[in-house]
Enzyme design. Sequence first.
Site, PDB file in Angstrom:
ATOM      1  CB  SER A 171      -0.938  -0.077   1.212  1.00 31.58           C
ATOM      2  OG  SER A 171      -2.024   0.790   1.106  1.00 31.58           O
ATOM      3  CG  ASP A 221      -6.039  -3.027  -3.872  1.00 31.74           C
ATOM      4  OD1 ASP A 221      -6.700  -2.241  -3.165  1.00 31.74           O
ATOM      5  OD2 ASP A 221      -4.867  -3.352  -3.619  1.00 31.74           O
ATOM      6  CG  HIS A 244      -5.433  -2.808   0.210  1.00 30.94           C
ATOM      7  ND1 HIS A 244      -4.840  -2.273  -0.905  1.00 30.94           N
ATOM      8  CD2 HIS A 244      -4.862  -2.177   1.276  1.00 30.94           C
ATOM      9  CE1 HIS A 244      -3.962  -1.359  -0.536  1.00 30.94           C
ATOM     10  NE2 HIS A 244      -3.943  -1.288   0.777  1.00 30.94           N
TER      11      HIS A 244
END
Length: 530
Positions: free
Chosen positions: A242, A470, A497
């Site tokens: 991320s 995602d 995710h």
Amino acid sequence: MSPVPRRTLRTPLGILAVLLAAVLTAACTTSTSGASAEAAAGSDPALKSFYDQTLSWGSCAQFSSSADEEKTFTTPGLDCAMLRVPLDYADPDGRTADIAVLRHKATDQANRIGSLLVNPGGPGGSGIEFAASLGTSSKTPAAVLARFDLVGFDPRGVGASTPAIDCLDDRQNDAERADDDTDPSPAGVAGTEAENKRFVQGCVSKTGVDVLANVGTRDVVKDMDVLRAVLGDRKLTYAGFSYGTRIGSTYAEAFPQNVRALVLDGALDPQQTTIDRTIDQNAGFQGAFDAFATWCAAQTTPCPLGQDPAKATTVWLSLVRPLIDDPLPALAGRTLGWNDAQTGISQALYVSAAYPILSRGIADLARGNGTILLRLADLYYDRDAKGHYSNMLEAFTAISCVDEQQITDRAQIDEQNRKVDEVAPFRSTGKGPVDALDPCAFWPVEPTSRPHVPQVDGLPPTVVVSVTGDPATPYQAGVDLATALGGRLIKVDGEQHTASLQGNACVDDAVTAYLTDLTLPAEGLECRLS
């Protein structure tokens, strides 16, 4: 302030499936010598004392601030230390910061490759918690745990690192969540901006402008290079998730000659503007909501959003919009309002494993009970059962404000918010966009990053992992980052995710082979989440 950040994202820290269970159930020290000359090669002579420092490893209990953290940090096999770095790299003789570091030693020391540094995202996520979780998880590939010391660090300003970013106390955090900021009138906009200015002033008074000016990713990667050298690694091996992909790509640009291997999963595209990323992320969450609605309608039990996924957004809004004026009772005398309901559903949309819990939460909402959605929102805000918040969301804002563009043009704000309403109708209040300037518009220092094409001459091959469904970091950003870095892309079909080091054999086998042997995944590799 907005309850679901619209500038960038945060990750479920790779351990959301473990945390979700809580929603329903309501020393000796050793030293690591300073960096070898080879490991520290190329460092600025003015930084020599930082690159040459010695880490004193000991118990991780010093980093515990709750019973749960104490249980995590006292797990056998973990040790911790503090890394000293300049607060301002332009003034290495000035004030310093301490970076909390946690290590899970390689289980096969005879065949140890070196350190694998990891970051879970955010910005604001705790790297020491993430490393502890990965080091003790049965899903982490055995070869990774055998060949690498798994090392996590709390980036400057975050978690156990000091000085820490601090803007609000626990009572103020609760109050922020209860304030919906849904009034688009001039008076409503003025009120929201006044609130945002108070937040910024709280950050300034509690944290200090000198700290706020130096918490961006520009400085985090310099800390990471010091840590690499102090750990004795000639080259960096890193896995970032991320926001952690921004750390990875920024490091690749600053120190391409020091990279051994980078795995970047759930990508932020460094070329993308803040407004475009905001719109794309909201569209991603609408896609995740639609995927949940389709799953829900296919279950044997009646779906609380109805059996027609095309009408699920309408049904959801009929349940959640009344909370703007009439919050619902929830746990421990608390209430569920619009902000927390939207935050709770978004938290659960990070990973399809949370769909059953989300379905129960929406069913309870329809029956007048907001407890499950409130607990999900508490997970997002990192609020414990005693009402204490970590500084994760405060750090999120502070770091975002120096990493992202400061948007002060109200016409741009209006255009962005109208587009967000179009691409993510499940988040729309129905009142029209509130075109208030966010806290970053009032930030006391200028951004230290800007959208650009990374310059990574000399960077060895890297690996980018991107999941088609995602919600937080849409798939195309991974495609674009892999192209920008000249790296190899692993495409993952699924709805969650990030995907690496989480038990999927196709993904993990490829990532492990790359980390251990520098074997790149096959061109065009495509994996599927179960």
